[in-house]
Design an enzyme around this catalytic site. Structure first.
Site, mmCIF file in Angstrom:
data_model
loop_
_atom_site.group_PDB
_atom_site.id
_atom_site.type_symbol
_atom_site.label_atom_id
_atom_site.label_comp_id
_atom_site.label_asym_id
_atom_site.label_seq_id
_atom_site.Cartn_x
_atom_site.Cartn_y
_atom_site.Cartn_z
ATOM 1 N N ASN A 10 -10.275 -40.901 10.950
ATOM 2 C CA ASN A 10 -10.208 -41.498 9.794
ATOM 3 C C ASN A 10 -9.949 -43.067 9.850
ATOM 4 O O ASN A 10 -8.905 -43.365 10.086
ATOM 5 C CB ASN A 10 -9.499 -41.154 8.625
ATOM 6 N N TRP A 11 -11.021 -43.910 10.047
ATOM 7 C CA TRP A 11 -10.809 -45.221 10.498
ATOM 8 C C TRP A 11 -10.376 -46.325 9.298
ATOM 9 O O TRP A 11 -10.015 -47.185 9.508
ATOM 10 C CB TRP A 11 -12.421 -45.680 10.802
ATOM 11 N N LYS A 12 -10.473 -45.506 7.781
ATOM 12 C CA LYS A 12 -10.199 -46.219 6.813
ATOM 13 C C LYS A 12 -10.939 -47.524 6.604
ATOM 14 O O LYS A 12 -12.279 -47.801 7.072
ATOM 15 C CB LYS A 12 -8.597 -46.598 6.807
ATOM 16 N N HIS A 95 -8.871 -38.187 -0.285
ATOM 17 C CA HIS A 95 -7.942 -38.786 0.641
ATOM 18 C C HIS A 95 -6.931 -39.495 -0.410
ATOM 19 O O HIS A 95 -7.102 -39.919 -1.414
ATOM 20 C CB HIS A 95 -8.567 -40.056 1.556
ATOM 21 N N GLU A 97 -5.240 -41.967 -0.086
ATOM 22 C CA GLU A 97 -5.415 -43.254 -0.492
ATOM 23 C C GLU A 97 -6.535 -43.675 -1.775
ATOM 24 O O GLU A 97 -6.506 -44.469 -2.380
ATOM 25 C CB GLU A 97 -5.763 -44.225 0.629
ATOM 26 N N GLU A 167 -2.530 -33.290 4.183
ATOM 27 C CA GLU A 167 -1.689 -34.480 4.378
ATOM 28 C C GLU A 167 -0.550 -34.869 3.746
ATOM 29 O O GLU A 167 -0.970 -35.434 2.667
ATOM 30 C CB GLU A 167 -2.800 -35.782 4.420
ATOM 31 N N GLY A 173 0.552 -42.681 7.650
ATOM 32 C CA GLY A 173 0.500 -44.212 8.286
ATOM 33 C C GLY A 173 2.025 -44.349 8.318
ATOM 34 O O GLY A 173 2.569 -45.766 8.355
ATOM 35 N N SER A 213 0.399 -39.130 10.693
ATOM 36 C CA SER A 213 0.752 -39.760 11.698
ATOM 37 C C SER A 213 0.677 -38.722 13.233
ATOM 38 O O SER A 213 1.695 -38.685 13.875
ATOM 39 C CB SER A 213 2.216 -40.086 11.536
#
Ligand code: PEP
Length: 250
Positions: A10-12, A95, A97, A167, A173, A213
């Site tokens: 997941n490159w975000k 997600h 975020e 997650e 992160g 992570s």
């Protein structure tokens, strides 16, 4: 039948289109593993150049989000049809975020899941608890609620094709990986929940990733757990280390 592992980056909001091509060119010889479906979920603007760069390799290109309406006055959004036309077969949905910064809810997640499936795109449905929820002992209840709402009106046949990413928010992160036991416990609870909603065959077919992570050193033990079918990887997917994660069993 054994479930094939699926390891997704997941490159975000990282990598310009030219950086995306460069990273794919660097990673493509490092992520060859026939035992694993390899996926890079990239920012929308990177999808087309990334597809081009990944042509002829085992790398699939996915999206990080999509909208649940077909088309129209939704400035800034990307539709399922647009993703399909670009060749996208996977999309991350819900997600943490997106839930935290863009007000996504279990209900919008469900609408997106239904829309992705209607268009033949495999949703990677994210779920996960906060640190407070874990400390209060409500992790499993909370995740069961997320799963039950995400799958409203999804048939068993369609559900079997989906991917779930567990997650824990406190592990994303932060460099703080869930222990193997914590990750396996929740992934098993998710599978049990799917069996309850549908049946044992659907639960046995669905792939459940761990994310939070993941690193080259934690991947082998995590991915060896009976209910963990791969990973959703953020930070480490932007580095050559992603090759080691994908080749965790070599
Ligand atoms: C993620 O964004 O899905 C994720 C798991 O990030 P990280 O690996 O950086 O914790």
């Amino acid at each position: 039948m054994a479930r094939k592992k699926i390891i997704a980056g997941n490159w975000k909001m990282n990598m310009t289109p030219s950086q995306a091509v460069e990273l794919i060119n660097t990673l493509k010889p490092l992520v060859v593993n026939d035992d694993v479906d390899v996926l890079f979920c990239v920012p929308a603007i990177d999808i087309i150049p990334a597809m081009e760069a990944a042509k002829g390799t085992n790398i699939n290109i996915g999206a990080e989000n999509m909208y649940f309406e077909d088309k129209g006055a939704y400035t800034g959004e990307i539709s399922a049809e647009m993703l399909v036309d670009a060749g996208v077969k996977y999309v991350i949905i819900g997600h943490s975020e997106r839930r935290e910064y863009f007000a996504e809810t279990d209900e919008t997640v469900n609408k997106k899941v239904l829309k992705a499936l209607e268009n033949g795109i495999t949703p990677i449905i994210c779920c996960g608890e906060t640190l407070t929820q874990r400390e209060q002992g409500v992790t499993i209840d909370f995740i069961r609620q997320q799963i039950k709402i995400a799958y409203l009106n999804v048939t068993a046949e369609a559900a079997a094709t989906t991917v779930i990413a567990y997650e824990p928010i406190w592990a994303i992160g932060t460099g703080k990986v869930a222990t193997t036991e914590q990750a396996q416990e929740v992934c098993k609870a998710i599978r049990d929940c799917i069996a309850e909603i549908y049946d044992d065959a659907t639960a046995a077919a669905i792939r459940i990733q761990y994310g939070g992570s993941v690193s080259a050193s934690s991947a082998p033990e995590l991915f060896a757990q009976p209910d963990i079918d791969g990973g959703l990887v953020g930070g480490a997917s932007l580095k050559v280390d992603f090759g080691k994660i994908v080749c965790y069993n070599k």
